[in-house]
Design a protein around this motif. Structure first.
Motif, PDB file in Angstrom:
ATOM      1  N   PHE A   1       4.013  26.213  -7.275  1.00  0.00           N
ATOM      2  CA  PHE A   1       3.127  26.483  -8.414  1.00  0.00           C
ATOM      3  C   PHE A   1       1.705  26.062  -8.069  1.00  0.00           C
ATOM      4  O   PHE A   1       1.496  25.063  -7.362  1.00  0.00           O
ATOM      5  CB  PHE A   1       3.573  25.678  -9.640  1.00  0.00           C
ATOM      6  N   SER A   2       0.722  26.801  -8.607  1.00  0.00           N
ATOM      7  CA  SER A   2      -0.674  26.397  -8.447  1.00  0.00           C
ATOM      8  C   SER A   2      -0.933  25.165  -9.334  1.00  0.00           C
ATOM      9  O   SER A   2      -0.234  24.963 -10.325  1.00  0.00           O
ATOM     10  CB  SER A   2      -1.614  27.540  -8.834  1.00  0.00           C
ATOM     11  N   PRO A   3      -1.933  24.338  -8.986  1.00  0.00           N
ATOM     12  CA  PRO A   3      -2.147  23.078  -9.730  1.00  0.00           C
ATOM     13  C   PRO A   3      -2.509  23.285 -11.194  1.00  0.00           C
ATOM     14  O   PRO A   3      -2.297  22.394 -12.009  1.00  0.00           O
ATOM     15  CB  PRO A   3      -3.276  22.395  -8.954  1.00  0.00           C
ATOM     16  N   ASP A   4      -3.080  24.445 -11.540  1.00  0.00           N
ATOM     17  CA  ASP A   4      -3.454  24.712 -12.939  1.00  0.00           C
ATOM     18  C   ASP A   4      -2.326  25.370 -13.728  1.00  0.00           C
ATOM     19  O   ASP A   4      -2.520  25.769 -14.876  1.00  0.00           O
ATOM     20  CB  ASP A   4      -4.715  25.588 -12.992  1.00  0.00           C
ATOM     21  N   ASN A   5      -1.136  25.524 -13.078  1.00  0.00           N
ATOM     22  CA  ASN A   5       0.029  26.071 -13.784  1.00  0.00           C
ATOM     23  C   ASN A   5      -0.018  27.581 -13.998  1.00  0.00           C
ATOM     24  O   ASN A   5       0.850  28.144 -14.652  1.00  0.00           O
ATOM     25  CB  ASN A   5       0.135  25.429 -15.173  1.00  0.00           C
ATOM     26  N   CYS A   6      -1.049  28.253 -13.491  1.00  0.00           N
ATOM     27  CA  CYS A   6      -1.246  29.683 -13.807  1.00  0.00           C
ATOM     28  C   CYS A   6      -0.495  30.618 -12.865  1.00  0.00           C
ATOM     29  O   CYS A   6      -0.190  31.750 -13.243  1.00  0.00           O
ATOM     30  CB  CYS A   6      -2.738  30.038 -13.779  1.00  0.00           C
ATOM     31  N   PHE A   7      -0.237  30.187 -11.617  1.00  0.00           N
ATOM     32  CA  PHE A   7       0.358  31.087 -10.636  1.00  0.00           C
ATOM     33  C   PHE A   7       1.553  30.423  -9.934  1.00  0.00           C
ATOM     34  O   PHE A   7       1.630  29.204  -9.824  1.00  0.00           O
ATOM     35  CB  PHE A   7      -0.665  31.505  -9.575  1.00  0.00           C
ATOM     36  N   LEU A   8       2.458  31.283  -9.469  1.00  0.00           N
ATOM     37  CA  LEU A   8       3.593  30.840  -8.648  1.00  0.00           C
ATOM     38  C   LEU A   8       3.601  31.680  -7.382  1.00  0.00           C
ATOM     39  O   LEU A   8       3.593  32.913  -7.459  1.00  0.00           O
ATOM     40  CB  LEU A   8       4.901  31.028  -9.423  1.00  0.00           C
ATOM     41  N   ALA A   9       3.590  31.017  -6.220  1.00  0.00           N
ATOM     42  CA  ALA A   9       3.678  31.735  -4.939  1.00  0.00           C
ATOM     43  C   ALA A   9       5.102  31.629  -4.416  1.00  0.00           C
ATOM     44  O   ALA A   9       5.710  30.557  -4.480  1.00  0.00           O
ATOM     45  CB  ALA A   9       2.703  31.143  -3.926  1.00  0.00           C
ATOM     46  N   THR A  10       5.651  32.743  -3.925  1.00  0.00           N
ATOM     47  CA  THR A  10       7.027  32.749  -3.417  1.00  0.00           C
ATOM     48  C   THR A  10       7.096  33.509  -2.098  1.00  0.00           C
ATOM     49  O   THR A  10       6.240  34.338  -1.795  1.00  0.00           O
ATOM     50  CB  THR A  10       8.000  33.415  -4.418  1.00  0.00           C
ATOM     51  N   LYS A  11       8.168  33.213  -1.346  1.00  0.00           N
ATOM     52  CA  LYS A  11       8.449  33.980  -0.126  1.00  0.00           C
ATOM     53  C   LYS A  11       9.931  34.326  -0.112  1.00  0.00           C
ATOM     54  O   LYS A  11      10.782  33.438  -0.268  1.00  0.00           O
ATOM     55  CB  LYS A  11       8.096  33.158   1.117  1.00  0.00           C
ATOM     56  N   ASN A  12      10.228  35.605   0.032  1.00  0.00           N
ATOM     57  CA  ASN A  12      11.602  36.081   0.170  1.00  0.00           C
ATOM     58  C   ASN A  12      11.886  36.216   1.660  1.00  0.00           C
ATOM     59  O   ASN A  12      11.234  37.006   2.346  1.00  0.00           O
ATOM     60  CB  ASN A  12      11.744  37.432  -0.551  1.00  0.00           C
ATOM     61  N   ASP A  13      12.847  35.453   2.171  1.00  0.00           N
ATOM     62  CA  ASP A  13      13.103  35.451   3.617  1.00  0.00           C
ATOM     63  C   ASP A  13      13.583  36.801   4.153  1.00  0.00           C
ATOM     64  O   ASP A  13      13.533  37.035   5.361  1.00  0.00           O
ATOM     65  CB  ASP A  13      14.113  34.357   3.973  1.00  0.00           C
TER      66      ASP A  13
END
Length: 449
Positions: free
Chosen positions: A338-350
């Motif tokens: 999660f980004s520190p401001d709670n606005c975004f989530l980064a993910t990686k699908n293997d």
């Protein structure tokens, strides 16, 4: 954006101090501490053997160096370079070592997970915690440093013990309804502890501080389960990445699923922006050309430059089918942040190793996909703003923010394959690490909001 020269490194052991003033790095058995702004060497310590792990104390005054092969931990003081501490676990051996949140106790896990030894630097006293479980994430501290949870295994059953960190007294001890407990993690507010089962069983359990079971969540049965989890900084959301290539978001009120994010190989939504990394031919002014060319010019001439193009949807991403007859298949959601401001989530699908997915948490929709030329090695959010740094095992660093994204070539000679990166706590610089070297990337003041 400025870059330092390359410095030697071994074991990817490069760490900023929590206060952001110093940078520690290891070269074989030497520990080097530098000033972050000038990169002048402040202290040089020599350990008894090759260092395999380092960790700063929370107040940035001490550094722990673990030499697992020898069963030894050495501690160095920045304020008093002559003072040092050596902890030898002897025949019990050593497989893990870490600081307690107060920065004055060290927790050593012995071989075969027979016990955890708590050493006090102040009183030289020793405490023991029996039956720690051999799992990926078996010790967890609350953010405020008051409590510690330990996963335990005794009589073929899983348990969790909660200790008070000030005096190491046992607060709660309870069994968990798990087949083979895999990891534990506190919510940032320290009110809820998540415990999840082995990948053979999809099950996550949520406990209160006093050991009450608040909720159990199971998405499906008879298939590989949970691969990664991440709490949002506000503790409102728990993101669970699993082997079925989906991320499920639980809310903190009912602990029920509010949405799930799929990671298909084809992006069809017109509202999703897909940035594709493409090669571009190097442009060199003819006046600068000389023969023979300088080494720096030659390296810039022959290294492939890249840039981002915005792709027209629908876009097909490179999908890798996992090898079915091998352990730990490259499939499912392997990275979540999660980004520190709670606005975004980064993910990686293997299964789609070259892509980073960025989700808008306020709208619960896919916002951006970054499609790279090489497989994603690591990504990390700037601790101060929604800006994501990505590395893919080459000599470039990639930055994304809601304003756009950029690929930056690190101007070094030779081979510098960045496989890991870490931000300084102030967000104005980051360490870029390769197998044998590291450099520091300084962002311009206007780039740091």
């Amino acid at each position: 954006m400025d870059f330092s020269e390359l410095f030697k490194l071994s074991g990817l052991l490069g760490r900023f101090s929590p206060d952001g003033k110093c940078l520690a790095s290891c070269v074989q058995y030497r520990l080097v501490v530098r000033d972050v702004n000038t990169l002048q060497i402040l202290q040089l310590y020599t350990c008894l053997d090759q260092i395999q792990y380092i960790e700063w104390s929370s107040d940035s005054l001490f550094i722990l160096c673990a030499m697992y092969k020898r069963g030894i931990v050495q501690v160095w003081s920045l304020e008093q370079p002559d003072w040092h501490c050596k902890i030898d676990e002897g025949s019990a051996g050593l497989v893990a070592s870490c600081w307690s949140p107060d920065g004055r106790h060290i927790l050593n896990t012995t071989e075969f997970h027979l016990r955890i030894t708590v050493w006090s630097l102040c009183t030289k006293s020793v405490s023991y915690i029996k039956y720690p479980k051999a799992c990926q994430q078996g010790i967890a501290f609350t953010r405020d440093g008051r409590y510690m949870a330990v996963a335990e295994r005794r009589d073929c059953k899983d348990f969790i013990s909660i200790f008070v960190c000030s005096d190491w007294q046992l607060l709660r001890h309870f069994d968990t309804e798990t087949q083979d407990l895999f990891g534990i993690e506190w919510a940032p507010n320290g009110c809820v502890l998540a415990a999840w089962d082995t990948c053979l069983e999809y099950k996550i359990l949520l406990y209160s501080l006093d050991g009450r079971l608040l909720s159990t969540y199971r998405a499906y049965e008879w298939s590989l389960g949970i691969k990664s989890i991440a709490w949002s900084p506000s503790s409102q959301f728990l993101a669970i990445g699993s082997y079925d290539e989906k991320v499920r978001i639980l809310n903190h009120v009912t602990w029920k699923k509010i949405t799930e994010f799929e990671h298909p190989a084809t992006i069809a939504n017109k509202r999703t922006i897909v940035y594709k990394e493409v090669e571009k031919s190097p442009s060199v002014e003819t006046e600068r050309l000389s023969f023979p060319p300088t080494r720096a010019l030659a390296s810039s001439l022959f290294s492939t430059q890249t840039k981002y193009d915005i792709s027209q949807v629908p876009v097909s991403l490179q999908y890798v089918k996992p090898v079915a007859d091998r352990a730990n298949p490259k499939m499912g959601i392997g990275m979540l942040a999660f980004s520190p401001d709670n606005c975004f989530l980064a993910t990686k699908n293997d299964n789609i190793p070259n892509a980073v997915w960025i989700w808008d948490i306020q709208k619960l929709k896919l916002f951006v996909v970054l499609e790279q030329l090489c497989a994603i090695q690591s990504f990390q959010w700037d601790p101060r703003q929604p800006r994501l740094a990505v590395c893919t095992g080459n000599s470039r660093v990639y930055l994304w923010s809601p304003a756009g994204c950029v690929a930056v070539q690190v101007p070094v000679e030779g081979d510098f394959q960045i496989v890991s990166l870490s931000w300084r706590s102030s967000g104005d610089s980051m360490a870029l690490l390769s197998k044998d070297n590291f450099c520091v990337c300084y962002l311009e003041r206007e780039e740091v909001k």
